[in-house]
Design a protein around this motif. Structure first.
Motif, PDB file in Angstrom:
ATOM      1  N   ASN A 122       0.855  -1.093   0.106  1.00 15.56           N
ATOM      2  CA  ASN A 122      -0.129  -0.209   0.140  1.00 15.56           C
ATOM      3  C   ASN A 122       0.510   0.870   0.435  1.00 15.56           C
ATOM      4  OD1 ASN A 122      -2.466  -1.761   0.869  1.00 15.56           O
ATOM      5  ND2 ASN A 122      -2.834  -1.323   2.488  1.00 15.56           N
ATOM      6  N   ASN A 123       1.935   1.153   0.642  1.00 15.68           N
ATOM      7  CA  ASN A 123       2.683   1.846   0.509  1.00 15.68           C
ATOM      8  C   ASN A 123       3.806   2.458  -0.505  1.00 15.68           C
ATOM      9  OD1 ASN A 123       1.349   2.946   3.175  1.00 15.68           O
ATOM     10  ND2 ASN A 123       3.200   1.623   4.875  1.00 15.68           N
ATOM     11  N   ILE A 124       3.843   1.732  -0.918  1.00 19.22           N
ATOM     12  CA  ILE A 124       4.638   1.889  -2.411  1.00 19.22           C
ATOM     13  C   ILE A 124       4.763   2.878  -3.309  1.00 19.22           C
ATOM     14  CG2 ILE A 124       6.027   0.683  -4.632  1.00 19.22           C
ATOM     15  CD1 ILE A 124       6.200  -1.826  -2.808  1.00 19.22           C
ATOM     16  N   PRO A 125       3.332   2.559  -3.568  1.00 16.14           N
ATOM     17  CA  PRO A 125       2.952   5.049  -4.206  1.00 16.14           C
ATOM     18  C   PRO A 125       3.513   5.631  -3.717  1.00 16.14           C
ATOM     19  CG  PRO A 125       1.125   3.289  -4.495  1.00 16.14           C
ATOM     20  CD  PRO A 125       2.371   2.038  -3.986  1.00 16.14           C
ATOM     21  N   GLU A 126       3.633   5.682  -2.932  1.00 19.96           N
ATOM     22  CA  GLU A 126       3.551   7.561  -1.887  1.00 19.96           C
ATOM     23  C   GLU A 126       5.654   6.972  -1.736  1.00 19.96           C
ATOM     24  OE1 GLU A 126       1.410   9.145  -0.391  1.00 19.96           O
ATOM     25  OE2 GLU A 126       0.175   8.496  -1.527  1.00 19.96           O
ATOM     26  N   TYR A 127       5.515   6.261  -1.485  1.00 14.87           N
ATOM     27  CA  TYR A 127       7.197   6.121  -1.565  1.00 14.87           C
ATOM     28  C   TYR A 127       7.597   6.807  -3.123  1.00 14.87           C
ATOM     29  CZ  TYR A 127       7.067   3.200   2.909  1.00 14.87           C
ATOM     30  OH  TYR A 127       7.049   2.708   3.878  1.00 14.87           O
ATOM     31  N   VAL A 128       6.942   6.228  -3.894  1.00 13.27           N
ATOM     32  CA  VAL A 128       7.349   6.492  -5.392  1.00 13.27           C
ATOM     33  C   VAL A 128       7.088   8.101  -5.623  1.00 13.27           C
ATOM     34  CG1 VAL A 128       7.267   6.148  -7.650  1.00 13.27           C
ATOM     35  CG2 VAL A 128       7.403   4.161  -6.702  1.00 13.27           C
ATOM     36  N   LYS A 129       6.104   8.576  -4.562  1.00 12.89           N
ATOM     37  CA  LYS A 129       5.803   9.752  -5.071  1.00 12.89           C
ATOM     38  C   LYS A 129       6.871  10.860  -4.016  1.00 12.89           C
ATOM     39  CE  LYS A 129       1.514   9.725  -5.942  1.00 12.89           C
ATOM     40  NZ  LYS A 129      -0.062   9.954  -5.239  1.00 12.89           N
ATOM     41  N   GLU A 130       7.449  10.757  -2.834  1.00 10.42           N
ATOM     42  CA  GLU A 130       8.416  11.305  -2.127  1.00 10.42           C
ATOM     43  C   GLU A 130       9.652  11.032  -3.075  1.00 10.42           C
ATOM     44  OE1 GLU A 130       8.226   9.229   1.612  1.00 10.42           O
ATOM     45  OE2 GLU A 130       6.306   9.519   2.172  1.00 10.42           O
ATOM     46  N   ILE A 131       9.845   9.888  -3.942  1.00 10.13           N
ATOM     47  CA  ILE A 131      11.339  10.142  -3.932  1.00 10.13           C
ATOM     48  C   ILE A 131      11.625  10.880  -5.432  1.00 10.13           C
ATOM     49  CG2 ILE A 131      13.236   8.599  -5.700  1.00 10.13           C
ATOM     50  CD1 ILE A 131      12.282   6.190  -3.555  1.00 10.13           C
ATOM     51  N   GLN A 132      10.252  11.073  -6.039  1.00 11.93           N
ATOM     52  CA  GLN A 132       9.640  11.877  -7.380  1.00 11.93           C
ATOM     53  C   GLN A 132      10.453  13.156  -6.978  1.00 11.93           C
ATOM     54  OE1 GLN A 132       6.968  10.422  -9.938  1.00 11.93           O
ATOM     55  NE2 GLN A 132       7.960  11.445 -11.637  1.00 11.93           N
ATOM     56  N   ALA A 133       9.381  13.448  -5.902  1.00 13.78           N
ATOM     57  CA  ALA A 133       9.416  14.989  -5.311  1.00 13.78           C
ATOM     58  C   ALA A 133      10.549  15.196  -4.683  1.00 13.78           C
ATOM     59  CB  ALA A 133       8.363  15.187  -4.646  1.00 13.78           C
TER      60      ALA A 133
ATOM     61  N   CYS B 157      20.136  -8.278  11.218  1.00 17.63           N
ATOM     62  CA  CYS B 157      19.945  -7.129  11.087  1.00 17.63           C
ATOM     63  C   CYS B 157      19.773  -6.599  10.015  1.00 17.63           C
ATOM     64  CB  CYS B 157      21.857  -6.536  11.641  1.00 17.63           C
ATOM     65  SG  CYS B 157      22.050  -4.773  11.435  1.00 17.63           S
ATOM     66  N   TRP B 158      20.725  -6.691   8.813  1.00 15.75           N
ATOM     67  CA  TRP B 158      19.995  -6.303   7.475  1.00 15.75           C
ATOM     68  C   TRP B 158      18.636  -6.469   6.803  1.00 15.75           C
ATOM     69  CZ3 TRP B 158      22.830  -2.387   6.591  1.00 15.75           C
ATOM     70  CH2 TRP B 158      24.179  -1.771   7.125  1.00 15.75           C
ATOM     71  N   VAL B 159      17.778  -7.690   6.829  1.00 17.37           N
ATOM     72  CA  VAL B 159      16.751  -7.457   6.746  1.00 17.37           C
ATOM     73  C   VAL B 159      16.272  -6.705   7.525  1.00 17.37           C
ATOM     74  CG1 VAL B 159      14.887  -9.144   6.698  1.00 17.37           C
ATOM     75  CG2 VAL B 159      16.747 -10.127   6.407  1.00 17.37           C
ATOM     76  N   GLY B 160      16.450  -6.546   8.491  1.00 22.73           N
ATOM     77  CA  GLY B 160      15.365  -5.380   9.442  1.00 22.73           C
ATOM     78  C   GLY B 160      15.315  -4.101   9.371  1.00 22.73           C
ATOM     79  N   VAL B 161      17.270  -3.387   8.630  1.00 24.66           N
ATOM     80  CA  VAL B 161      17.276  -2.038   8.521  1.00 24.66           C
ATOM     81  C   VAL B 161      16.146  -2.127   6.463  1.00 24.66           C
ATOM     82  CG1 VAL B 161      19.171  -0.807   6.806  1.00 24.66           C
ATOM     83  CG2 VAL B 161      19.553  -2.371   9.612  1.00 24.66           C
ATOM     84  N   LEU B 162      16.128  -2.613   6.168  1.00 23.43           N
ATOM     85  CA  LEU B 162      15.931  -2.681   4.875  1.00 23.43           C
ATOM     86  C   LEU B 162      14.535  -2.803   4.940  1.00 23.43           C
ATOM     87  CD1 LEU B 162      15.845  -3.123   1.783  1.00 23.43           C
ATOM     88  CD2 LEU B 162      15.288  -5.347   1.754  1.00 23.43           C
ATOM     89  N   LEU B 163      13.645  -3.847   5.613  1.00 28.91           N
ATOM     90  CA  LEU B 163      11.984  -3.277   5.960  1.00 28.91           C
ATOM     91  C   LEU B 163      11.698  -1.819   7.004  1.00 28.91           C
ATOM     92  CD1 LEU B 163      11.161  -6.934   7.616  1.00 28.91           C
ATOM     93  CD2 LEU B 163      10.799  -5.653   5.613  1.00 28.91           C
ATOM     94  N   ILE B 164      12.738  -1.348   8.009  1.00 26.10           N
ATOM     95  CA  ILE B 164      12.160  -0.191   8.253  1.00 26.10           C
ATOM     96  C   ILE B 164      12.793   1.462   7.468  1.00 26.10           C
ATOM     97  CG2 ILE B 164      13.022   1.391  10.479  1.00 26.10           C
ATOM     98  CD1 ILE B 164      14.053  -1.431  11.955  1.00 26.10           C
ATOM     99  N   PHE B 165      13.985   0.855   6.438  1.00 23.78           N
ATOM    100  CA  PHE B 165      13.985   1.694   5.662  1.00 23.78           C
ATOM    101  C   PHE B 165      12.654   1.951   5.044  1.00 23.78           C
ATOM    102  CE2 PHE B 165      15.987   2.785   1.600  1.00 23.78           C
ATOM    103  CZ  PHE B 165      16.414   4.258   2.480  1.00 23.78           C
ATOM    104  N   MET B 166      11.829   0.948   4.813  1.00 24.52           N
ATOM    105  CA  MET B 166      10.599   1.180   3.763  1.00 24.52           C
ATOM    106  C   MET B 166       9.928   2.239   4.437  1.00 24.52           C
ATOM    107  SD  MET B 166      10.970  -0.459   1.015  1.00 24.52           S
ATOM    108  CE  MET B 166      11.976  -1.719   0.460  1.00 24.52           C
ATOM    109  N   VAL B 167       9.448   2.393   5.822  1.00 24.98           N
ATOM    110  CA  VAL B 167       8.870   3.543   7.133  1.00 24.98           C
ATOM    111  C   VAL B 167       9.558   4.604   6.696  1.00 24.98           C
ATOM    112  CG1 VAL B 167       7.709   3.573   8.745  1.00 24.98           C
ATOM    113  CG2 VAL B 167       8.193   0.883   7.707  1.00 24.98           C
ATOM    114  N   ASP B 168      10.782   4.228   7.129  1.00 25.21           N
ATOM    115  CA  ASP B 168      11.633   5.336   7.096  1.00 25.21           C
ATOM    116  C   ASP B 168      13.488   5.509   7.523  1.00 25.21           C
ATOM    117  OD1 ASP B 168      12.317   8.283   8.750  1.00 25.21           O
ATOM    118  OD2 ASP B 168      11.386   8.299  10.199  1.00 25.21           O
TER     119      ASP B 168
END
Length: 295
Positions: A30-41, A200-211
């Motif tokens: 659900n959040n991927i479109p918002e992430y893409v918009k933020e990156i584009q901005a 740890c790196w799997v956790g970093v990847l998941l959290i990075f998707m949020v903030d």
């Protein structure tokens, strides 16, 4: 009790991970479109002083309906390919179920009759080998049993403690996916040396998707917890139970990993511990025979 404990742990981990994993995948989708918009901005903002780049960034668009259609088509093609190999897949599943059932029955019978099997092996050794050789083999078997049981029990307890520390720290800092990441790191830490860092790196990847800021906080938190656990808790929990110096632990893990992958990494440490103890005894006996002081 051994089998019940293993099944209980598997069910507990599945109960904790699967609902959290499904929820995580749903949130990310659900959040991927918002992430893409933020990156584009962000790209538009940083490229304001570069007209060519800014023009190219403005031309980038994402048609999510088209992407969803292509994804559905891809899944349909994949399903068609899977149907074409249904017979092979069913055969593999049946073979796995039969092998698992036979292994379970064999393990259960071996555990129920372990004292009887141990006595039968000792009788065979005494009957066909010189008494000195038979006693030495029995002694090596006891050393192996102690080394493997101490190592595995210590690793399991250490994994539980590490998982609890990660969970408590993440909850205290308000980081997302605390249950999922803590359980995953705890399970992965059963792999000596590198397991915790993989989690740890799997956790970093998941959290990075949020903030991304929270991802940095998580990395710092993990390093602190890992250092505390490795230098304070681990020596007291596992200690020197396997009797193998740190440098040889690293060598054992490297060689075991190259030979048999993750399974080799797990079982190479107690195996090398037994070899280390036996070789140390031989060396000490030879020095004692020569009656020479070590310079």
């Amino acid at each position: 009790m051994a089998i019940v404990s293993i099944v209980g742990v598997i069910l507990l981990v599945s109960r904790l991970i699967i609902p959290e994993l499904v929820d995580t995948i749903f949130k990310l989708s659900n959040n991927i479109p918002e992430y893409v918009k933020e990156i584009q901005a962000l790209l538009e903002k940083t490229s304001m002083n570069k007209p060519m780049v800014h023009k190219y960034v403005n031309q980038i668009t994402f048609d999510w309906d088209k992407i969803s259609g292509e994804l559905i088509t891809f899944l349909q093609d994949g399903a068609t390919s899977m149907l074409n190999s249904t017979v092979s897949a069913i055969t593999d599943v049946v073979q796995f179920i039969v092998s698992f059932a036979l292994g379970f029955v064999f393990a259960l019978n071996a555990l129920l009759q372990k004292e009887k099997l141990s006595m039968q092996v000792k009788k065979v050794l005494v009957a066909f080998l010189p008494e000195r050789v038979a006693k030495y083999i029995v002694r090596v078997g006891r050393l192996s049993n102690n080394a493997f049981s101490s190592f595995l029990s210590g690793q399991c307890l250490e994994a539980v403690i590490l998982g609890c520390l990660i969970f408590a720290s993440m909850k205290l800092l308000g980081l997302p996916y605390a249950v999922l990441i803590a359980v995953f790191i705890g399970v992965m830490s059963l792999i000596p040396i590198i397991g915790g860092f993989i989690g740890c790196w799997v956790g970093v990847l998941l959290i990075f998707m949020v903030d991304w800021k929270q991802a940095i906080i998580f990395i710092i938190m993990f390093v602190v917890v890992q250092q505390f656990e490795g230098n304070v808790i681990y020596p007291h929990v596992v200690g020197n139970s396997v009797g193998l110096p740190a440098i040889w632990v690293l060598v054992a893990v490297t060689i075991g990993g190259n030979i048999a992958g993750i399974v080799g990494m797990i079982f190479s440490i107690p195996f090398c511990s037994v070899l280390y103890q036996l070789f140390s005894e031989i060396v000490n006996k030879q020095i004692k025979k020569k009656n020479v002081d070590i310079p």
